[in-house]
Design a protein around this motif. Sequence first.
Motif, PDB file in Angstrom:
ATOM      1  N   LEU A  38       0.823  -1.216   0.000  1.00 15.40           N
ATOM      2  CA  LEU A  38       0.000   0.000   0.000  1.00 15.40           C
ATOM      3  C   LEU A  38       0.856   1.265   0.000  1.00 15.40           C
ATOM      4  O   LEU A  38       0.522   2.241  -0.665  1.00 15.40           O
ATOM      5  CB  LEU A  38      -0.953  -0.013   1.202  1.00 15.40           C
ATOM      6  N   VAL A  39       1.966   1.229   0.742  1.00 18.84           N
ATOM      7  CA  VAL A  39       2.844   2.400   0.714  1.00 18.84           C
ATOM      8  C   VAL A  39       3.397   2.589  -0.696  1.00 18.84           C
ATOM      9  O   VAL A  39       3.449   3.713  -1.216  1.00 18.84           O
ATOM     10  CB  VAL A  39       4.002   2.258   1.733  1.00 18.84           C
ATOM     11  N   ALA A  40       3.763   1.475  -1.355  1.00 18.87           N
ATOM     12  CA  ALA A  40       4.304   1.565  -2.711  1.00 18.87           C
ATOM     13  C   ALA A  40       3.259   2.121  -3.673  1.00 18.87           C
ATOM     14  O   ALA A  40       3.555   2.976  -4.509  1.00 18.87           O
ATOM     15  CB  ALA A  40       4.785   0.192  -3.179  1.00 18.87           C
ATOM     16  N   LEU A  41       2.016   1.663  -3.548  1.00 19.56           N
ATOM     17  CA  LEU A  41       0.936   2.163  -4.411  1.00 19.56           C
ATOM     18  C   LEU A  41       0.726   3.655  -4.172  1.00 19.56           C
ATOM     19  O   LEU A  41       0.620   4.440  -5.112  1.00 19.56           O
ATOM     20  CB  LEU A  41      -0.369   1.415  -4.123  1.00 19.56           C
ATOM     21  N   GLY A  42       0.676   4.036  -2.891  1.00 18.35           N
ATOM     22  CA  GLY A  42       0.465   5.442  -2.550  1.00 18.35           C
ATOM     23  C   GLY A  42       1.583   6.305  -3.098  1.00 18.35           C
ATOM     24  O   GLY A  42       1.341   7.348  -3.712  1.00 18.35           O
ATOM     25  N   GLN A  46       1.239   9.257  -5.878  1.00 15.53           N
ATOM     26  CA  GLN A  46       1.670  10.622  -5.574  1.00 15.53           C
ATOM     27  C   GLN A  46       2.744  11.104  -6.558  1.00 15.53           C
ATOM     28  O   GLN A  46       2.674  12.224  -7.056  1.00 15.53           O
ATOM     29  CB  GLN A  46       2.208  10.674  -4.145  1.00 15.53           C
ATOM     30  N   ASN A  47       3.706  10.216  -6.824  1.00 14.56           N
ATOM     31  CA  ASN A  47       4.764  10.609  -7.760  1.00 14.56           C
ATOM     32  C   ASN A  47       4.207  10.799  -9.164  1.00 14.56           C
ATOM     33  O   ASN A  47       4.627  11.703  -9.879  1.00 14.56           O
ATOM     34  CB  ASN A  47       5.880   9.565  -7.777  1.00 14.56           C
ATOM     35  N   GLY A  48       3.259   9.920  -9.552  1.00 19.79           N
ATOM     36  CA  GLY A  48       2.633  10.050 -10.868  1.00 19.79           C
ATOM     37  C   GLY A  48       1.891  11.371 -10.962  1.00 19.79           C
ATOM     38  O   GLY A  48       1.991  12.092 -11.958  1.00 19.79           O
ATOM     39  N   SER A 261      -0.838  26.468  -5.414  1.00 21.12           N
ATOM     40  CA  SER A 261      -1.413  26.269  -4.076  1.00 21.12           C
ATOM     41  C   SER A 261      -2.433  25.132  -4.114  1.00 21.12           C
ATOM     42  O   SER A 261      -2.543  24.336  -3.184  1.00 21.12           O
ATOM     43  CB  SER A 261      -2.064  27.559  -3.588  1.00 21.12           C
ATOM     44  N   LEU A 262      -3.142  25.049  -5.256  1.00 26.46           N
ATOM     45  CA  LEU A 262      -4.113  23.983  -5.424  1.00 26.46           C
ATOM     46  C   LEU A 262      -3.418  22.623  -5.451  1.00 26.46           C
ATOM     47  O   LEU A 262      -3.870  21.653  -4.846  1.00 26.46           O
ATOM     48  CB  LEU A 262      -4.845  24.206  -6.745  1.00 26.46           C
ATOM     49  N   LEU A 263      -2.263  22.574  -6.144  1.00 31.80           N
ATOM     50  CA  LEU A 263      -1.497  21.325  -6.246  1.00 31.80           C
ATOM     51  C   LEU A 263      -0.980  20.893  -4.883  1.00 31.80           C
ATOM     52  O   LEU A 263      -0.998  19.708  -4.541  1.00 31.80           O
ATOM     53  CB  LEU A 263      -0.331  21.491  -7.214  1.00 31.80           C
ATOM     54  N   ASP A 264      -0.515  21.892  -4.104  1.00 27.03           N
ATOM     55  CA  ASP A 264      -0.025  21.568  -2.762  1.00 27.03           C
ATOM     56  C   ASP A 264      -1.123  20.901  -1.943  1.00 27.03           C
ATOM     57  O   ASP A 264      -0.894  19.924  -1.247  1.00 27.03           O
ATOM     58  CB  ASP A 264       0.431  22.850  -2.040  1.00 27.03           C
ATOM     59  N   LYS A 265      -2.334  21.473  -2.058  1.00 31.03           N
ATOM     60  CA  LYS A 265      -3.454  20.910  -1.309  1.00 31.03           C
ATOM     61  C   LYS A 265      -3.736  19.481  -1.744  1.00 31.03           C
ATOM     62  O   LYS A 265      -3.952  18.590  -0.923  1.00 31.03           O
ATOM     63  CB  LYS A 265      -4.696  21.773  -1.523  1.00 31.03           C
ATOM     64  N   LEU A 270      -3.368  13.588  -0.930  1.00 34.00           N
ATOM     65  CA  LEU A 270      -2.875  12.259  -1.321  1.00 34.00           C
ATOM     66  C   LEU A 270      -2.049  11.636  -0.200  1.00 34.00           C
ATOM     67  O   LEU A 270      -2.121  10.433   0.045  1.00 34.00           O
ATOM     68  CB  LEU A 270      -2.022  12.366  -2.593  1.00 34.00           C
ATOM     69  N   THR A 271      -1.253  12.469   0.471  1.00 32.35           N
ATOM     70  CA  THR A 271      -0.448  11.959   1.588  1.00 32.35           C
ATOM     71  C   THR A 271      -1.358  11.419   2.686  1.00 32.35           C
ATOM     72  O   THR A 271      -1.130  10.334   3.226  1.00 32.35           O
ATOM     73  CB  THR A 271       0.451  13.072   2.153  1.00 32.35           C
ATOM     74  N   PHE A 272      -2.416  12.180   2.990  1.00 33.47           N
ATOM     75  CA  PHE A 272      -3.360  11.714   4.010  1.00 33.47           C
ATOM     76  C   PHE A 272      -3.978  10.382   3.608  1.00 33.47           C
ATOM     77  O   PHE A 272      -4.124   9.474   4.424  1.00 33.47           O
ATOM     78  CB  PHE A 272      -4.479  12.745   4.215  1.00 33.47           C
ATOM     79  N   LEU A 273      -4.321  10.292   2.321  1.00 39.00           N
ATOM     80  CA  LEU A 273      -4.967   9.083   1.818  1.00 39.00           C
ATOM     81  C   LEU A 273      -4.035   7.882   1.980  1.00 39.00           C
ATOM     82  O   LEU A 273      -4.436   6.805   2.428  1.00 39.00           O
ATOM     83  CB  LEU A 273      -5.318   9.282   0.339  1.00 39.00           C
ATOM     84  N   THR A 274      -2.749   8.084   1.648  1.00 40.17           N
ATOM     85  CA  THR A 274      -1.763   7.003   1.803  1.00 40.17           C
ATOM     86  C   THR A 274      -1.646   6.616   3.270  1.00 40.17           C
ATOM     87  O   THR A 274      -1.685   5.428   3.616  1.00 40.17           O
ATOM     88  CB  THR A 274      -0.386   7.457   1.278  1.00 40.17           C
ATOM     89  N   LEU A 275      -1.539   7.628   4.135  1.00 42.68           N
ATOM     90  CA  LEU A 275      -1.413   7.339   5.569  1.00 42.68           C
ATOM     91  C   LEU A 275      -2.619   6.543   6.061  1.00 42.68           C
ATOM     92  O   LEU A 275      -2.490   5.606   6.836  1.00 42.68           O
ATOM     93  CB  LEU A 275      -1.298   8.642   6.364  1.00 42.68           C
TER      94      LEU A 275
END
Lengths: 405, 247
Positions: A38-42, A46-48, A261-265, A270-275
Amino acid sequence: MNLEEALRIALRGLRANRLRSALTTLGIVIGVSSVIVLVALGNGIQNGFNKSFSALSTQIVVSKSQGTVPGGGAAKDLTDSDVAALRNPTLAPDLVSVTPVITGTALLQGGNGQFRTSIAGSTSQYLEVNNRELIAGSFFTEAQERANAKVVVLGPTPVANIFGGDAQTALGRQIRISRTTFKIIGVIKSNGQQDDIAIMPLGAARSYLLGGTDTVNQIILKATSPATVPAAVNEITNVLDDRHNIKDPAKRDFDIQALSSLLDKANQFLTFLTLFTVAVAGISLVVGGIGVANIMLVSVTERTREIGIRKAIGATRGAILKQFLIESTLLAAMGGLVGIILGIAVTLISAAILPGVVPNFPAPELSALSVLLAFGISLAIGLIAGGYPANRAARLQPIDALRYQ
Amino acid sequence: MIQLKNVTKIYRMGSVELRALSNINLTIEDGELVAIMGPSGSGKSTMMNILGCLDVPTEGTYLLDGIDVGQLKDNRLAEIRNHKIGFVFQSFNLIPRTSAVRNVELPLVYAGAKDRRSKATEALEMVGLAARIKHLPNELSGGQQQRVAIARAIVTEPTMLLADEPTGNLDTASTMEIMRLLVGLNDAGRTVVLITHEHEVAGFAKRVIRLRDGKIVSDKIQHNRTDVNAPIPVSQYEAADASANET
């Protein structure tokens, strides 16, 4: 008692109940491998995401305010002179490109029928600043732009409606747009949003389709880097305020939109989703740990007599504690190792297969940190889950333990 | 040397008090071969647990080689059991799925001793099992298992060998083997305390102590002890059985 002896005793304990040991480790195996996958998928997603949108992170879009300006009259149009002023490096040093766009709609005729679509007149940089790609042909050049050449690059929607979706058929064909014939020189790739579009040189759009002399609907600008976006926004504001005679910021007749700023959000999200998904996988690790604790308790009860014998021949509490702690840690560590191997294997296999099955799906990316962390946690689980049963074994009174049947 | 002074052991089960041993005074010198006899419920097992430092007296003092065992903490008791006492149990109590030599090595492991393998092999040779050091307990006969247990008991060279009904689960031939070993070890200078209710086993002892209801009822030197090397006539067994039934 040294560690080597303790390990030998623990290994014998585990080997005595191979199936049970294997089933117990399964919980840990599933937990560890799902955390890794799951970490790898996340990470992959995110990188994609960052890769496909990084071009947009420096993009700034200026457009005329809609309707009336508060406390003033109608908004002033953006013009070629505004574009020229923004291109001046002394006024706006943090911009690398300024791309005017005029928009409208027109009827396309040719091939199998007719279709009304959005028209965009712009410069040869349009494709790059909008982060679009071609699937066939080429975009118009600077020379064609200057010459107001009657060439057009179509989006996938008009291609689908007029040429049945085949980009190669469309390429090189003549098409009538309103009353003028254009040559199709390229087809852009779908991005799912702005596909209903026909792009041509700005001058050609003005002369043959949309009219007007110097107004533009939109100016797409690029800052030198994501870090200079705020400075660039300031420069644009100053230039346009000056040109539009605006003293009161509340009465501005243009809008400036920066995507960064939109991208940062979105990235944060996405980080939250991975976590979150990792936390769900973490639950299975906890369940696995409970399995280890459970089996260790059974093992202590089963081996009460053995513990009694060991104590009678001189094992201290510490020695018994060590024996059972090592046993549970070994159990969890084996689960962790198998889980790592399985997790890496699943990640690599899905990285090889997924992009073929689901187009545009970002390949999962292994994270060394997640592997180390998952293994560390499985070791900790072994220690914690073994702690209570081991302590219970260590505290057994030798006579009670010897008498136990 | 073992000294019990006014040793009393009381078990509490709820509100009921069970006086398993009361005011026992006993001294066993180094090199003795003592049999402790008595019917079940006489306090034999309690005696064995206290002598073996598996349990501590409720009252009174137990001095083992001058050390007051009752005052010791858990870890020191474990150390005493490891260094000074060798246990031989009725049900052998070998660690299952563990080879004979590993079983014998175990006390040395807990003692942190060196040359464990060679010492364990030596002990197994001494009990005549040199050929079976790699065998697992379930691959050995009862007599052989008990010999492994004796090897394990003597491998740390303890002061005292404590044998709790060592022949209780064995046939006549194996009983003789085990008794020969124990008497031999005593001849070599080791203190042996035998807990038994079998007369023919007690017959090998130099001194016989009888317990009843937690008290010593007789403590005699046995002048006409049975010779381990002499064949035992069948009639003697019958006589022994008969007298066992009487008590």
